[in-house]
Design a protein around this motif. Structure first.
Motif, PDB file in Angstrom:
ATOM      1  N   GLU A   1       0.916  -1.217   0.009  1.00 40.46           N
ATOM      2  CA  GLU A   1      -0.041   0.047   0.047  1.00 40.46           C
ATOM      3  C   GLU A   1       0.717   1.262   0.018  1.00 40.46           C
ATOM      4  O   GLU A   1       0.559   1.967  -0.655  1.00 40.46           O
TER       5      GLU A   1
ATOM      6  N   ALA B   1       2.277   1.593  -3.704  1.00 38.71           N
ATOM      7  CA  ALA B   1       1.162   2.145  -4.156  1.00 38.71           C
ATOM      8  C   ALA B   1       0.811   3.598  -4.216  1.00 38.71           C
ATOM      9  O   ALA B   1       0.641   4.489  -5.094  1.00 38.71           O
ATOM     10  N   TYR B   2       0.846   3.999  -2.886  1.00 33.02           N
ATOM     11  CA  TYR B   2       0.653   5.418  -2.452  1.00 33.02           C
ATOM     12  C   TYR B   2       1.703   6.300  -3.156  1.00 33.02           C
ATOM     13  O   TYR B   2       1.485   7.465  -3.663  1.00 33.02           O
TER      14      TYR B   2
ATOM     15  N   LEU C   1       1.585   6.351  -7.176  1.00 33.06           N
ATOM     16  CA  LEU C   1       0.399   7.199  -7.509  1.00 33.06           C
ATOM     17  C   LEU C   1       0.541   8.626  -7.392  1.00 33.06           C
ATOM     18  O   LEU C   1      -0.064   9.459  -7.973  1.00 33.06           O
TER      19      LEU C   1
ATOM     20  N   LEU D   1      -4.617   5.898   1.072  1.00 38.82           N
ATOM     21  CA  LEU D   1      -4.651   5.345  -0.454  1.00 38.82           C
ATOM     22  C   LEU D   1      -6.095   5.383  -0.939  1.00 38.82           C
ATOM     23  O   LEU D   1      -6.067   5.410  -2.310  1.00 38.82           O
ATOM     24  N   TYR D   2      -7.041   4.793  -0.097  1.00 39.91           N
ATOM     25  CA  TYR D   2      -8.379   4.885  -0.796  1.00 39.91           C
ATOM     26  C   TYR D   2      -8.722   6.251  -1.258  1.00 39.91           C
ATOM     27  O   TYR D   2      -9.199   6.409  -2.375  1.00 39.91           O
TER      28      TYR D   2
ATOM     29  N   VAL E   1      -7.078   7.141  -4.442  1.00 36.56           N
ATOM     30  CA  VAL E   1      -7.782   6.425  -5.864  1.00 36.56           C
ATOM     31  C   VAL E   1      -8.971   7.004  -6.227  1.00 36.56           C
ATOM     32  O   VAL E   1      -9.284   7.390  -7.444  1.00 36.56           O
TER      33      VAL E   1
ATOM     34  N   ILE F   1      -6.349  -0.411  -7.541  1.00 38.16           N
ATOM     35  CA  ILE F   1      -5.233   0.312  -7.049  1.00 38.16           C
ATOM     36  C   ILE F   1      -4.107  -0.539  -8.096  1.00 38.16           C
ATOM     37  O   ILE F   1      -2.960   0.273  -8.564  1.00 38.16           O
ATOM     38  N   ARG F   2      -4.057  -1.660  -8.578  1.00 42.95           N
ATOM     39  CA  ARG F   2      -3.129  -2.205  -9.451  1.00 42.95           C
ATOM     40  C   ARG F   2      -3.197  -1.603 -10.736  1.00 42.95           C
ATOM     41  O   ARG F   2      -2.150  -1.334 -11.282  1.00 42.95           O
TER      42      ARG F   2
ATOM     43  N   THR G   1      -1.586   2.038 -10.262  1.00 36.13           N
ATOM     44  CA  THR G   1      -0.405   2.162 -10.408  1.00 36.13           C
ATOM     45  C   THR G   1       0.424   1.839 -11.704  1.00 36.13           C
ATOM     46  O   THR G   1       1.435   2.668 -11.984  1.00 36.13           O
TER      47      THR G   1
END
Length: 395
Positions: free
Chosen positions: A242, A245-246, A249, A284-285, A288, A365-366, A369
């Motif tokens: 996570e 990803a954060y 992004l 993270l949510y 997105v 998320i996948r 990214t």
């Protein structure tokens, strides 16, 4: 030894909270016996115990008894893990009813043999094997251990096939593997005893059987404890994923945020936007959601010809599949951002490429990214040149 002590210390707090749980009592007994079986064999420990009892091989029978208790304890744990409480209780009593007399018989056999040679913990396993009575005792002891490990392996494999929790399944497979190594140890001990009785030099064989036994013990310790601490590894891995990803992004989010600051509930540009201080999952949510909102806000600036140019460019780069789709959308986003900055909305806006192949958050998320990586790789200078040629074709 250290692994057994660590496992015991890890499990004891749970036992304190639930002292009536028979499975916890059995597993703590297993860990305690595992620790003692190594501790009592240390060269700076066993002579003091031998002096205390006045017999140099006191620790030999003590360790063997401890291992028999250990073997019974792990079977009781398996019964409670793989059967309903009443059935597990009945089976546990049967295990105690079998291993109790076996333990008494082994003590009697040892008392009959009374081996008298003892030097160090490393050489003790080969000593006294020329004594036929001690060899018979050792055959009986190794057989008890082997039977216990065969049952452990069989029940562990069966339970691994029906266990609902992933880490519990993994633990049972590891326990089964450990039981397999200990069975190898038992077979090697059989050969070792027979070899010494036949007059063969079995000293080169000795380190191998110790290696098999120690490896099996370590694997079983890991298998029994991993259902407890394994989920923490999954959580740590998830948190690392996570965080990455954060961070990945951020360039895409920041570009969309600059174009439409209203997408951000809590603007965090700069270092704060790259490194979340708390609430990583929620941040993270939010990232997105804000990226998706930013894409929707750009729809009026997505020119139909940009999609064609994006596909040409991605095809020329030899991309396909998800990488092709990400490159196309990254190009369209850059084109839309430039069009918005120039104040040039499209006369007939095109649909933006779907934000994610899937509605669940992990899939989004996948995908995002992958899109963010493609967006970060796209060079602004090349985009400007390609956009100029695209604008020229539109006239």
């Amino acid at each position: 030894m250290i692994g057994a002590l660590a496992a015991l210390l890890y499990t004891l707090p749970r036992l304190v909270r639930d002292v009536a749980d028979p499975a916890l009592i059995a597993i703590c007994t297993y860990f305690t016996c595992s620790f003692l079986s190594f501790f009592l064999g240390l060269d700076f420990i066993w002579p003091h115990i031998a002096d205390l009892f006045g017999y140099k091989n006191t620790t030999t029978i003590l360790i063997h008894c401890i291992i028999v208790v250990l073997t019974a304890a792990q079977l009781i744990v398996l019964m409670h893990w793989s059967h309903p409480p009443e059935a597990a209780r009945t089976k546990s009593y049967k295990i105690i009813g079998v291993f109790g007399p076996l333990l008494i018989s082994l003590i009697a056999l040892f008392a009959f043999a009374l081996p008298d040679k003892r030097r160090t913990a490393e050489t003790a396993s080969l000593l006294n094997l020329d004594n036929p009575r001690y060899a018979a005792y050792l055959y009986a002891y190794v057989s008890v251990v082997a039977i216990g490990q065969i049952i452990t392996m069989r029940v562990s494999i069966r339970y691994a096939g029906i266990a609902a929790r992933a880490w519990l399944r993994r633990g049972m497979w590891i326990v089964a593997a450990g039981a397999g190594f200990i069975l190898v140890y038992c077979i090697m001990r059989y050969v070792e005893i027979a070899g010494v009785q036949a007059g063969a030099d079995m000293e080169p064989w000795d380190p191998l059987q110790w290696l098999a036994g120690d490896t099996g013990s370590l694997l079983e310790l890991m298998g029994w404890t991993i259902p407890g601490w394994g989920p923490s590894l999954s959580a740590a891995r998830r948190s690392i994923g996570e965080f990455r990803a954060y961070y990945r992004l951020y360039p895409l989010w920041f570009a969309l945020y600059q174009a439409n600051p209203t997408i951000a509930k809590e603007p965090r540009p700069g270092l704060a936007g790259k490194l979340p201080s708390r609430g990583l999952n929620m941040r993270l949510y939010r990232r997105v959601i804000e990226i998706l909102d930013g894409q929707l806000a750009l729809r009026p600036f997505v020119h139909p010809d940009d999609a064609d140019a994006a596909r040409e460019r991605a095809s020329a780069a030899g991309l396909d599949g998800a990488a092709f789709q990400a490159a196309v959308e990254a190009f369209q986003l850059r084109a839309a951002l430039r069009a918005k900055a120039d104040g040039r909305p499209a006369s007939a806006p095109a649909d933006v490429v779907p934000a994610a192949p899937g509605d669940d958050l992990p899939s989004q998320i996948r995908w995002l990214t992958l899109l963010a990586d493609a967006f970060a790789r796209s060079a602004s200078g090349i985009d400007a040149q390609t956009l100029a040629s695209t604008r020229g074709r539109r006239g």
